[in-house]
Motif scaffolding. Structure first.
Motif, PDB file in Angstrom:
ATOM      1  N   MET A   1       0.850  -1.201   0.000  1.00 16.48           N
ATOM      2  CA  MET A   1       0.000   0.000   0.000  1.00 16.48           C
ATOM      3  C   MET A   1       0.883   1.248   0.000  1.00 16.48           C
ATOM      4  N   THR A   2       1.909   1.243   0.845  1.00 14.74           N
ATOM      5  CA  THR A   2       2.824   2.388   0.919  1.00 14.74           C
ATOM      6  C   THR A   2       3.545   2.584  -0.414  1.00 14.74           C
ATOM      7  N   SER A   3       4.046   1.482  -0.992  1.00 10.97           N
ATOM      8  CA  SER A   3       4.758   1.590  -2.276  1.00 10.97           C
ATOM      9  C   SER A   3       3.845   2.219  -3.321  1.00 10.97           C
ATOM     10  N   ALA A   4       2.602   1.724  -3.372  1.00 13.59           N
ATOM     11  CA  ALA A   4       1.668   2.212  -4.391  1.00 13.59           C
ATOM     12  C   ALA A   4       1.341   3.688  -4.166  1.00 13.59           C
ATOM     13  N   LEU A   5       1.063   4.056  -2.907  1.00 11.05           N
ATOM     14  CA  LEU A   5       0.659   5.445  -2.645  1.00 11.05           C
ATOM     15  C   LEU A   5       1.834   6.418  -2.787  1.00 11.05           C
ATOM     16  N   LEU A   6       3.022   5.968  -2.413  1.00 14.08           N
ATOM     17  CA  LEU A   6       4.213   6.818  -2.613  1.00 14.08           C
ATOM     18  C   LEU A   6       4.436   7.057  -4.103  1.00 14.08           C
ATOM     19  N   ALA A   7       4.272   5.986  -4.881  1.00 17.09           N
ATOM     20  CA  ALA A   7       4.445   6.111  -6.332  1.00 17.09           C
ATOM     21  C   ALA A   7       3.398   7.071  -6.895  1.00 17.09           C
ATOM     22  N   CYS A   8       2.170   6.953  -6.413  1.00 16.70           N
ATOM     23  CA  CYS A   8       1.112   7.866  -6.890  1.00 16.70           C
ATOM     24  C   CYS A   8       1.454   9.312  -6.533  1.00 16.70           C
ATOM     25  N   ALA A   9       1.984   9.516  -5.326  1.00 18.69           N
ATOM     26  CA  ALA A   9       2.365  10.877  -4.910  1.00 18.69           C
ATOM     27  C   ALA A   9       3.474  11.415  -5.808  1.00 18.69           C
ATOM     28  N   SER A  10       4.405  10.552  -6.169  1.00 17.70           N
ATOM     29  CA  SER A  10       5.514  10.957  -7.038  1.00 17.70           C
ATOM     30  C   SER A  10       4.996  11.308  -8.438  1.00 17.70           C
TER      31      SER A  10
ATOM     32  N   ILE B   1       0.797  -5.289  -6.171  1.00 20.49           N
ATOM     33  CA  ILE B   1       0.775  -3.964  -6.809  1.00 20.49           C
ATOM     34  C   ILE B   1      -0.177  -3.909  -8.029  1.00 20.49           C
ATOM     35  N   PRO B   2      -0.115  -4.886  -8.970  1.00 22.84           N
ATOM     36  CA  PRO B   2      -1.010  -4.779 -10.130  1.00 22.84           C
ATOM     37  C   PRO B   2      -2.483  -4.711  -9.729  1.00 22.84           C
ATOM     38  N   LYS B   3      -2.860  -5.525  -8.742  1.00 25.31           N
ATOM     39  CA  LYS B   3      -4.269  -5.529  -8.317  1.00 25.31           C
ATOM     40  C   LYS B   3      -4.678  -4.158  -7.768  1.00 25.31           C
ATOM     41  N   MET B   4      -3.802  -3.570  -6.942  1.00 29.71           N
ATOM     42  CA  MET B   4      -4.124  -2.260  -6.363  1.00 29.71           C
ATOM     43  C   MET B   4      -4.305  -1.184  -7.437  1.00 29.71           C
ATOM     44  N   LEU B   5      -3.567  -1.361  -8.551  1.00 34.18           N
ATOM     45  CA  LEU B   5      -3.626  -0.366  -9.625  1.00 34.18           C
ATOM     46  C   LEU B   5      -4.622  -0.763 -10.722  1.00 34.18           C
TER      47      LEU B   5
ATOM     48  N   VAL C   1       5.628   9.626   8.818  1.00 32.44           N
ATOM     49  CA  VAL C   1       4.202   9.848   8.556  1.00 32.44           C
ATOM     50  C   VAL C   1       3.396   8.785   9.287  1.00 32.44           C
ATOM     51  N   LYS C   2       2.266   9.230   9.864  1.00 32.39           N
ATOM     52  CA  LYS C   2       1.369   8.284  10.532  1.00 32.39           C
ATOM     53  C   LYS C   2       0.103   8.182   9.688  1.00 32.39           C
ATOM     54  N   VAL C   3      -0.160   6.981   9.230  1.00 31.00           N
ATOM     55  CA  VAL C   3      -1.297   6.772   8.326  1.00 31.00           C
ATOM     56  C   VAL C   3      -2.374   5.995   9.074  1.00 31.00           C
ATOM     57  N   PRO C   4      -3.613   6.500   9.058  1.00 34.37           N
ATOM     58  CA  PRO C   4      -4.671   5.810   9.820  1.00 34.37           C
ATOM     59  C   PRO C   4      -5.151   4.528   9.149  1.00 34.37           C
ATOM     60  N   ILE C   5      -5.884   3.724   9.898  1.00 34.98           N
ATOM     61  CA  ILE C   5      -6.647   2.638   9.288  1.00 34.98           C
ATOM     62  C   ILE C   5      -7.832   3.320   8.612  1.00 34.98           C
TER      63      ILE C   5
ATOM     64  N   THR D   1      -8.611   0.504   1.874  1.00 32.07           N
ATOM     65  CA  THR D   1      -8.705  -0.938   1.568  1.00 32.07           C
ATOM     66  C   THR D   1      -9.620  -1.150   0.374  1.00 32.07           C
ATOM     67  N   GLU D   2     -10.741  -0.437   0.376  1.00 25.88           N
ATOM     68  CA  GLU D   2     -11.699  -0.606  -0.729  1.00 25.88           C
ATOM     69  C   GLU D   2     -11.079  -0.169  -2.058  1.00 25.88           C
ATOM     70  N   ALA D   3     -10.347   0.962  -2.013  1.00 18.69           N
ATOM     71  CA  ALA D   3      -9.708   1.462  -3.245  1.00 18.69           C
ATOM     72  C   ALA D   3      -8.675   0.449  -3.738  1.00 18.69           C
ATOM     73  N   ALA D   4      -7.911  -0.132  -2.794  1.00 18.78           N
ATOM     74  CA  ALA D   4      -6.886  -1.114  -3.182  1.00 18.78           C
ATOM     75  C   ALA D   4      -7.543  -2.370  -3.742  1.00 18.78           C
ATOM     76  N   ASP D   5      -8.584  -2.832  -3.070  1.00 11.37           N
ATOM     77  CA  ASP D   5      -9.238  -4.072  -3.497  1.00 11.37           C
ATOM     78  C   ASP D   5      -9.907  -3.924  -4.857  1.00 11.37           C
ATOM     79  N   SER D   6     -10.362  -2.712  -5.159  1.00  7.99           N
ATOM     80  CA  SER D   6     -11.065  -2.532  -6.444  1.00  7.99           C
ATOM     81  C   SER D   6     -10.150  -1.946  -7.519  1.00  7.99           C
ATOM     82  N   GLY D   7      -8.847  -1.907  -7.245  1.00  2.00           N
ATOM     83  CA  GLY D   7      -7.886  -1.469  -8.264  1.00  2.00           C
ATOM     84  C   GLY D   7      -7.935   0.021  -8.551  1.00  2.00           C
TER      85      GLY D   7
END
Ligand code: ADP
Length: 279
Positions: free
Chosen positions: A51-60, A79-83, A239-243, A248-254
């Motif tokens: 999740m962190t890898s994907a969101l950091l990449a999106c921020a970049s 990673i592919p599923k999350m995207l 950085v402190k990231v909440p639950i 989770t829903e965004a990751a699960d639905s790509g």
């Protein structure tokens, strides 16, 4: 030199004087252009490293950088599923081409190479390390400003191979509050120290939940210790990231790329600043 040295540096992480004379760094594909490489590491699985890898990449990518993700978690690639990527990688005469996400990020993962994305990968460690290395040497990465490597958890074969073979600009450590955080961070700090790789920041994932009624932050797993631990190791970027169920829903639905509240933007900007200042 390490006690019991067998002179095979590929099986050892010791930063001894004999290693210094021999660089194990591998060249990327000759058509690749990759400016900065950051590995995202964790002590154990399930803490939100992908999740962190994907969101950091999106921020970049959002900050205007050409961004890539190398999913080095060969046996648990997510990673592919999350995207929302379901297509297969294509080959050309030159080499393997990464798949593009909807937002234009380049992605290479075991899951885009398998015939069926739910096929398991039941391989021995050496084969897995070799494959990860090929993601670096045989894939044609086009004009990448930032590459994020989603590492497998822990300090095993694959992390060691990447630490030794890929010229990393730094690592990001992901933990959770209940994750015996002090010890896990210390192990990662020590490993990075042995390999002479800077730590660019610490993520405390699943740090708290926000009460939907009153907005109060509730520390589900007890009070955060990450600031004290970061201070102890001289790491200023935390950085402190909440639950967050919508994450989770965004990751699960790509749909992680279009998730509207990316907790990592300021964190990424601080990484970017650190790397710019280092030049
Ligand atoms: P790891 O890569 O460390 O094994 P993942 O990134 O795959 O962990 O995350 C594990 C699970 O937890 C996934 O289902 C992911 O969607 C979910 N998750 C991770 N971080 C959060 C968060 N901050 N809030 C809600 N769910 C999260």
């Amino acid at each position: 030199m390490a006690e019991n040295c067998n002179h095979d540096c590929s099986s050892c992480g010791e930063a001894c004087s004999s290693r210094k004379s021999e660089s194990l760094i591998k060249e990327p594909h000759k058509l690749s252009k990759i400016r900065k490489v950051i590995a995202v590491v964790s002590g154990k699985g399930g803490v939100g490293k992908s999740m962190t890898s994907a969101l950091l990449a999106c921020a970049s990518q959002k900050a205007g950088y050409n961004t890539a993700i190398m999913d080095a978690d060969i046996t648990g690639p997510s990673i592919p599923k999350m995207l929302g990527i379901h297509e297969r990688a294509m080959g050309s005469e030159a080499g393997i081409l990464p798949v593009r996400s909807d937002g234009g990020m380049q992605v290479m993962s075991m899951n885009v190479l398998l015939n069926h994305e739910d096929d398991p990968v039941v391989w021995r460690g050496s084969l897995i390390s070799g494959t990860v290395l090929q993601f670096w040497t045989d894939v044609v990465w086009t004009d990448v400003d930032y590459m994020f490597i989603d590492m497998p958890p822990g300090t095993g074969d694959v992390p060691l191979t990447i630490f030794q073979s890929v010229p990393l600009d730094g690592i990001v450590i992901v933990t959770t509050p209940q994750d015996l955080v002090g010890m896990i961070v210390k192990k990662a700090v020590n490993m990075a120290g042995m390999m002479n790789i800077p730590i660019l920041g610490i993520v405390e994932n699943m740090s708290y939940i926000t009460c939907p009624d009153c907005g109060r932050k509730i520390s589900v797993f007890g009070e955060s210790q990450v600031d004290a631990i970061a201070l102890e190791h001289g790491i200023t970027n935390v950085v402190k990231v909440p639950i967050d169920r919508s994450l989770t829903e965004a990751a699960d639905s790509g749909k992680i790329e279009t998730f509207d509240h990316n907790y990592y933007e300021a964190f990424f900007n601080r990484i970017d600043e650190q790397l710019k200042n280092r030049k």
